[in-house]
Write an enzyme that holds these catalytic residues in place. Structure first.
Site, PDB file in Angstrom:
ATOM      1  N   SER A 295       0.818  -0.939  -0.125  1.00 28.77           N
ATOM      2  CA  SER A 295       0.067  -0.028   0.131  1.00 28.77           C
ATOM      3  C   SER A 295       0.992   1.231  -0.451  1.00 28.77           C
ATOM      4  O   SER A 295       0.549   2.150  -0.146  1.00 28.77           O
ATOM      5  CB  SER A 295      -1.397  -0.517   1.199  1.00 28.77           C
ATOM      6  OG  SER A 295      -1.869  -0.408   1.014  1.00 28.77           O
TER       7      SER A 295
ATOM      8  N   LYS B 161      -0.371   3.456  -2.502  1.00 25.54           N
ATOM      9  CA  LYS B 161      -1.338   4.470  -2.823  1.00 25.54           C
ATOM     10  C   LYS B 161      -0.664   5.832  -2.472  1.00 25.54           C
ATOM     11  O   LYS B 161      -1.404   6.857  -2.528  1.00 25.54           O
ATOM     12  CB  LYS B 161      -2.294   4.468  -1.479  1.00 25.54           C
ATOM     13  CG  LYS B 161      -2.633   3.046  -1.557  1.00 25.54           C
ATOM     14  CD  LYS B 161      -4.067   2.968  -0.212  1.00 25.54           C
ATOM     15  CE  LYS B 161      -4.598   1.554  -1.223  1.00 25.54           C
ATOM     16  NZ  LYS B 161      -4.068   0.946  -0.891  1.00 25.54           N
TER      17      LYS B 161
ATOM     18  N   SER C 208      -6.441   3.118   3.770  1.00 28.46           N
ATOM     19  CA  SER C 208      -5.086   2.495   2.946  1.00 28.46           C
ATOM     20  C   SER C 208      -6.514   1.802   1.820  1.00 28.46           C
ATOM     21  O   SER C 208      -6.923   0.325   1.936  1.00 28.46           O
ATOM     22  CB  SER C 208      -4.560   1.386   3.332  1.00 28.46           C
ATOM     23  OG  SER C 208      -3.275   1.187   2.546  1.00 28.46           O
TER      24      SER C 208
END
Length: 436
Positions: free
Chosen positions: A66, A69, A126
């Site tokens: 993640s 992101k 997230s």
């Protein structure tokens, strides 16, 4: 974040990118990370000076999870910055977006979600479903958006990074490095400082429900104010962290943690060591460093406005696990330190100069060099600690004093250096008649 919070960041950002490759040194991970762990990588850098304070496997390919992101957010912030979007604008939720696996915000097909709701959903929660919403909203499809993400990575100098999706969900071809993630962290802070406060949020409310985040360092580490965590099974536990102490900002990236708890503890340790090491820069000293990418040759010295710091060679077999040299320094004043050193050498006598030595650092201050060398001796086992401490002026750079353990055979020197590295001190093995 107030503008003065980023004054240090703005001054140092250009130096960071310029010296990221040539100024890299190694830092041994904690015992929990130091065992067999092919996923581990880390990097620590001081934003003001541009110094890469430590790194391990920093250019090795890793799965971003993640941390991906952060790039999704970069492109979203870019659209806000150029006026393509406003915080009040909304994106539609497709069936593809809604079908993403957790972590997610559980948006439903046909919903619309505003940009000001999207940002905390990506940072704090997230949310994989919201990442796809952004991809489709900005590029029409997630595949097209991944291409834009990769293009932006190249523009930012992230040459080892390829994106295949907007969320960081598993994809064997979606790879990055700790160094590239550090570049992205710095780019986010520098290019979009007005949005940086989002990265310090630990919770947000969406449709009446409070969502909390995964980044426990924001609460547990004093001065931490971002950035992002990540996890998939293939990557282990990742985190990009920025923290400020005494008006100095340090950025770290840790990848491949065994657990979130061990990752956070290791990050805190790297930050603590980084702040100590960065503090030495103000004293115009340098600690023996090593090239994380090629330990078989010396790194050329960068031109610096600060005092020159020599970059040294570490032995090949120990390049993966090196540690920050001890930060303690003896500040006691001396009437004439150079003359005292000369007298000390005269008293001790010069033994064979064709032997081997372990160099643990070089200083502008000879007392600091002597103190560090003495600390190194104390770190060695009894079978290795009979070596002599030597503090000698460098023949290649005026005003620099080398801290060495001398009068060793080659095997003893290499064993000693390996042991020092295991115990958290950087070093290199040199011939006694070769200036380090």
């Amino acid at each position: 974040m107030a503008s003065n919070s980023f004054s240090i960041l703005s001054r140092g950002f250009g130096s960071v990118i310029a010296f990221m490759v040539i100024a890299t040194s190694l830092l041994a991970p904690l015992q929990a990370q130091a065992g067999p762990n092919p996923r581990y990588a880390s990097i620590v850098l001081d934003v003001e000076s541009g110094e890469v304070l430590s790194a391990s496997n920093a250019e090795a390919p890793r799965y971003p999870a993640s941390l991906t992101k952060m790039m999704t957010l970069y492109l979203l912030f870019e659209a806000l910055e150029d006026g393509t979007l406003t915080l009040e604008d909304t994106f539609p939720v497709s069936s593809h977006a809604a079908a993403q696996p957790p972590s997610k915000l559980w948006v439903r097909p046909g919903d619309r979600i505003s940009i000001k709701e999207i940002i905390p959903a990506l940072v704090v929660r997230s949310a994989n479903d919201v990442a796809v919403v952004v991809a489709e909203g900005l590029a029409g499809s997630e595949r097209a958006f991944a291409g834009q993400m990769t293009d932006k990575a190249r523009a930012l100098g992230m040459d080892a990074t390829t994106f295949r999706n907007a969320s960081g969900l598993p994809d064997d071809l979606q790879v990055t490095t700790a160094k590239d993630m550090a570049k992205l962290s710095l780019s986010l802070m520098q290019d979009f400082s007005e949005y940086y406060d989002y990265f310090s949020q630990t919770s947000f409310v969406y449709r009446g429900k409070t969502h909390t985040g995964h980044n426990n360092l924001l609460d547990s580490y004093a001065g931490a104010d971002g950035l992002k965590t990540g996890y998939i099974r293939a990557s282990g536990f990742n985190v990009a962290t920025s923290a400020v102490r005494d008006e100095r900002r340090i950025v770290t990236v840790v990848m491949g943690g065994f657990t979130a708890k061990s990752r956070d503890a290791h990050t805190a340790d790297l930050l603590d060591r980084g702040f100590v090491r960065a503090g030495l820069l103000n004293r115009n000293d340098w600690i023996a460093s090593a090239d994380v990418f090629d330990s078989t040759k010396a790194i050329s010295r960068p031109t610096r406005t600060r005092a020159t710091r020599t970059l040294a060679v570490a032995t090949t077999e120990n390049k993966a696990n090196t540690a920050t040299a001890a930060a303690g320094r003896n500040e006691q004043s001396m009437d004439d330190p150079i003359q005292r050193l000369i007298a000390q050498v005269d008293r001790q006598g010069q033994r064979s100069m064709d032997g081997w030595a372990v160099q643990v650092g070089a200083f502008r201050d000879p007392s600091g060099a002597r103190d560090l060398a003495s600390q190194a001796v104390r770190q060695l086992d009894a079978s290795l600690n009979d070596s002599r401490v030597a503090v000698t002026p460098s023949t290649s750079e005026q005003g620099v004093f080398r801290a060495q353990l001398v009068d060793m055979e080659e095997g003893q020197a290499r064993r000693s250096c390996a042991q020092l590295m295991e115990r958290g001190m950087e070093c290199m093995v040199v011939r006694a008649d070769v200036d380090g």
